[in-house]
Design an enzyme around this catalytic site. Structure first.
Site, short mmCIF file in Angstrom:
data_model
loop_
_atom_site.label_atom_id
_atom_site.label_comp_id
_atom_site.label_asym_id
_atom_site.label_seq_id
_atom_site.Cartn_x
_atom_site.Cartn_y
_atom_site.Cartn_z
N LYS A 32 0.83 -1.21 0.00
CA LYS A 32 0.00 0.00 0.00
C LYS A 32 0.86 1.25 0.00
CE LYS A 32 -4.39 -1.75 0.58
NZ LYS A 32 -5.35 -2.29 1.52
N ARG A 40 -3.59 -10.24 4.10
CA ARG A 40 -3.88 -10.30 2.65
C ARG A 40 -2.65 -9.74 1.93
NH1 ARG A 40 -5.64 -6.89 -1.25
NH2 ARG A 40 -7.09 -7.71 -2.80
N1 PMM Z 1 -7.27 -3.92 -0.08
C1 PMM Z 1 -7.47 -3.99 -1.40
C2 PMM Z 1 -8.44 -4.84 -1.96
N2 PMM Z 1 -9.18 -5.65 -1.16
N3 PMM Z 1 -9.73 -6.42 0.99
C3 PMM Z 1 -9.58 -6.35 2.31
N4 PMM Z 1 -10.34 -7.13 3.12
N5 PMM Z 1 -8.67 -5.53 2.90
C4 PMM Z 1 -7.87 -4.71 2.15
O1 PMM Z 1 -7.08 -3.94 2.74
C5 PMM Z 1 -8.02 -4.72 0.74
C6 PMM Z 1 -8.99 -5.61 0.18
C7 PMM Z 1 -6.66 -3.09 -2.30
O2 PMM Z 1 -5.43 -3.66 -2.55
P1 PMM Z 1 -4.91 -4.19 -3.97
O3 PMM Z 1 -5.82 -3.64 -5.05
O4 PMM Z 1 -3.52 -3.66 -4.05
O5 PMM Z 1 -4.94 -5.68 -3.95
#
Ligand code: PMM
Length: 300
Positions: A231, A271
């Site tokens: 992030k 995650r």
């Molecule tokens: N962050 C992203 C997408 N999905 N889901 C959960 N539960 N928590 C998160 O912090 C989260 C998520 C965005 O990240 P990415 O697009 O870089 O994968």
């Protein structure tokens, strides 16, 4: 449908779980375009499992700051075949969606968890659908869609406000029939949170370092999912002398450090985009926690 450790109907979790990310999007925050297309996405999901992922999170809509929404049809077209094939291959799959229509398809295909970054706010049909399916539900802290979410990052006390807003979502989704013991909370790092790492606006760091407070809602300690991987707040922390933030993929080592710290603090799941080193980090944290607990037991 798999029953996940640490949740009802399963064994206690002996370590933090690792959720590997497959973003089937052309424009995701950190890996946009890399796994866009069913064949590469399925292959990547299988690689994540081979590298130690417990769960593979499949999403078809980018939530990066400023992103515009895609249609439900397009989202389904992206994730449908990937979810179907990964489930068929025996992978524990979660669907990352804010849409009941997409979640419904995924649940019929056999996903084990619904990861709704809006915590049921974006689609009023979602909580009832999840309740009926009886699967774990990730309820993330969210203040609005990505196109303008950063303008909503205004807090007096970020931990209190995130916890209170999560508590409201828990009340709302349980009123729709979701079993509270199937809820996993998520502070929503980067979602309406400022990326600073010093001073009063270090929203993500406040939340990360006070996970137990975020997750203590009512009289219950909810399991917590942490999504810090790649992030912007990590890129900002690791900025070079010229002040330019680190690129997303170059913050994987920092993600591993956050994983170790969050898992040692008791997070239920992390995650992450890169699995192997994070899978090692959760094992280090598990050893750390059990040695700490042993010492505590000897003293008492
Ligand atoms: N962050 C992203 C997408 N999905 N889901 C959960 N539960 N928590 C998160 O912090 C989260 C998520 C965005 O990240 P990415 O697009 O870089 O994968």
């Amino acid at each position: 449908m798999a029953v996940l450790p640490g949740l009802p109907g399963s064994s206690p979790a002996d370590r933090c779980l690792v959720m590997g990310v497959v973003n089937v999007t052309p424009d995701s925050f950190s890996d946009g375009g890399q796994w866009y297309g069913a064949e590469v996405a399925i292959k990547h999901g299988l690689e994540l499992v081979a590298a130690g992922a417990d769960i593979v999170d499949v999403g078809g809509e980018s939530t990066r700051p400023g992103a515009q929404r895609v249609s439900a049809g397009e989202e389904l077209r992206r994730v449908g075949p990937v979810i179907t094939e990964l489930v068929k291959a025996g992978v524990v799959v979660s669907v990352d969606t804010m849409r009941a229509q997409v979640a419904e398809f995924a649940l019929e295909a056999g996903v084990s968890l619904v990861n709704d970054v809006s915590g049921g706010l974006a689609d009023p049909y979602m909580p009832r659908l999840v309740a009926k399916a009886g699967v774990p539900y990730v309820v993330m802290h969210w203040r609005g869609h990505s196109h303008d979410m950063q303008s909503r990052a205004v807090y007096q006390d970020v931990v209190r406000e995130v916890r209170d807003e999560l508590a409201q979502r828990i009340d709302a989704v349980t009123a729709e029939g979701v079993d509270p013991s199937m809820i996993v909370v998520d502070p929503g790092l980067g979602f309406s949170k400022l990326p600073d790492w010093q001073g009063p606006d270090a929203n993500n760091w406040e939340l990360l370092t006070r996970l137990a407070e975020v997750a203590r809602i009512g009289a219950r300690d909810f399991p917590v999912l942490v999504g810090a991987s790649r992030k912007r707040f990590l890129g900002r922390l690791l900025a070079g002398p010229d002040g330019r933030p680190r690129l997303f993929a170059e913050s994987d080592d920092a993600t591993v450090a956050v994983t170790a710290l969050a898992a040692a603090a008791g997070a239920w799941c992390v995650r992450v985009h890169q699995v192997p080193a994070n899978a090692d980090a959760v094992r280090v944290a598990a050893a750390w926690r059990s040695a700490t607990a042993r010492r505590g037991a000897q003293r008492s």
